[in-house]
Design a protein around this motif. Structure first.
Motif, PDB file in Angstrom:
ATOM      1  N   ARG A 125     -65.296  14.092   7.344  1.00  0.00           N
ATOM      2  CA  ARG A 125     -64.182  13.311   6.828  1.00  0.00           C
ATOM      3  C   ARG A 125     -64.156  11.953   7.518  1.00  0.00           C
ATOM      4  N   TRP A 126     -63.590  11.005   6.833  1.00  0.00           N
ATOM      5  CA  TRP A 126     -63.550   9.644   7.356  1.00  0.00           C
ATOM      6  C   TRP A 126     -62.419   9.464   8.357  1.00  0.00           C
ATOM      7  N   ALA A 127     -61.284  10.084   8.070  1.00  0.00           N
ATOM      8  CA  ALA A 127     -60.125   9.896   8.940  1.00  0.00           C
ATOM      9  C   ALA A 127     -59.058  10.915   8.564  1.00  0.00           C
ATOM     10  N   SER A 128     -58.024  10.995   9.396  1.00  0.00           N
ATOM     11  CA  SER A 128     -56.907  11.883   9.105  1.00  0.00           C
ATOM     12  C   SER A 128     -55.671  11.390   9.846  1.00  0.00           C
ATOM     13  N   CYS A 129     -54.519  11.891   9.390  1.00  0.00           N
ATOM     14  CA  CYS A 129     -53.241  11.552  10.022  1.00  0.00           C
ATOM     15  C   CYS A 129     -52.548  12.859  10.376  1.00  0.00           C
ATOM     16  N   THR A 130     -52.176  13.028  11.624  1.00  0.00           N
ATOM     17  CA  THR A 130     -51.542  14.267  12.056  1.00  0.00           C
ATOM     18  C   THR A 130     -50.064  14.281  11.685  1.00  0.00           C
ATOM     19  N   SER A 131     -49.439  15.435  11.868  1.00  0.00           N
ATOM     20  CA  SER A 131     -48.005  15.562  11.590  1.00  0.00           C
ATOM     21  C   SER A 131     -47.180  14.690  12.529  1.00  0.00           C
ATOM     22  N   LYS A 132     -47.785  14.290  13.658  1.00  0.00           N
ATOM     23  CA  LYS A 132     -47.092  13.420  14.619  1.00  0.00           C
ATOM     24  C   LYS A 132     -47.411  11.943  14.397  1.00  0.00           C
ATOM     25  N   ASP A 133     -48.066  11.637  13.269  1.00  0.00           N
ATOM     26  CA  ASP A 133     -48.445  10.261  12.921  1.00  0.00           C
ATOM     27  C   ASP A 133     -49.475   9.667  13.872  1.00  0.00           C
ATOM     28  N   GLU A 134     -50.359  10.527  14.368  1.00  0.00           N
ATOM     29  CA  GLU A 134     -51.519  10.042  15.098  1.00  0.00           C
ATOM     30  C   GLU A 134     -52.637   9.809  14.089  1.00  0.00           C
ATOM     31  N   LEU A 135     -53.283   8.662  14.147  1.00  0.00           N
ATOM     32  CA  LEU A 135     -54.358   8.337  13.223  1.00  0.00           C
ATOM     33  C   LEU A 135     -55.696   8.620  13.902  1.00  0.00           C
ATOM     34  N   LEU A 136     -56.485   9.507  13.281  1.00  0.00           N
ATOM     35  CA  LEU A 136     -57.767   9.917  13.834  1.00  0.00           C
ATOM     36  C   LEU A 136     -58.880   9.421  12.921  1.00  0.00           C
TER      37      LEU A 136
END
Length: 237
Positions: free
Chosen positions: A166-177
């Motif tokens: 995957r290119w990226a993701s956003c956690t439930s805590k609004d951390e951008l990975l």
């Protein structure tokens, strides 16, 4: 908890986790596995009802991830090999230097210059990856800052990680990975990935509201989205 329902002739199975969130979120992993995060107290019947309403989207997403090109492009750490940075190919030039202890990497005059005390290809690739990780974090932070005026909230954290599919993701805590390979993609694609994940701070799913928000920030996002769809995660060392 695992739940399942029938959509036409297809069984759609999904895992459910509960959290303190207010809305239900659906995620289709690169493997095709379906994950659902539901608010505390919501019944199984209500969860199935809501997930069933998204069945067509789930099936389409599973089809897309099944057919995405995830093949690596295996590059050698040898003179003349090409490496991508922001969508452009740069030639690798190795310089032997036994007087240094640590491999040094820099982009200079259209070339990746790697000054190294060793010919160990694994160690050279590790140094290149570290260079990509540092550049990715720098570029992504710059682009998040650029698009920050479009949003009234900001990410809790921005991290560059190893994410094979995957290119990226956003956690439930609004951390951008972000996948460190993002920086290999063209700059305008990197921008789309950044905006996409920033919009996930507001909408954890791919609802109409989510895409409306992406469109408000980036009206031509669809062409960039298609680039990702057809290229997949095939950028690698």
């Amino acid at each position: 908890m695992n739940l399942v329902f029938k959509f036409g002739t297809k069984d759609i199975e999904f895992t459910v986790k509960y959290s303190n969130r207010k809305t239900l979120a659906i995620e289709v992993e690169p493997s095709g596995k379906v994950n659902v995060v539901a608010p505390m107290g919501v019944s199984q019947e209500e969860i199935i009802k809501k997930v069933r309403s998204k069945a067509a989207w789930i099936v389409q997403k599973q089809y897309e991830v099944k057919n995405i090109n995830v093949n690596k492009i295996n590059r050698e750490a040898v003179n003349g090999e090409s490496y991508l940075y922001l969508g452009r190919n740069y030639t690798l030039q190795l310089i032997d230097d036994k007087t240094i202890k640590k491999i040094q990497v820099k982009l200079f005059r259209g070339k990746f210059i790697v000054t190294t005390p060793t010919k160990d290809e694994v160690k050279i690739k590790e140094a290149l990856e570290q260079w990509y990780r540092e550049k990715a974090l720098q570029k992504i932070c710059d682009r998040v800052k650029y698009y920050r005026p479009f949003f009234n909230k900001e990410p809790k954290a921005i991290k560059v990680k190893e994410q094979k599919k995957r290119w990226a993701s956003c956690t439930s805590k609004d951390e951008l990975l972000f996948n460190w390979r993002c920086v290999m993609a063209p700059a305008y694609i990197l921008d789309y990935i950044v905006v996409h994940e920033m919009c996930h701070m507001y909408h954890k799913d791919h609802s109409k509201e989510f895409w409306n928000m992406v469109s408000d920030v980036m009206p031509d996002y669809e062409g960039r989205k298609e680039w990702l769809r057809y290229n997949g995660i095939k950028l690698d060392l």
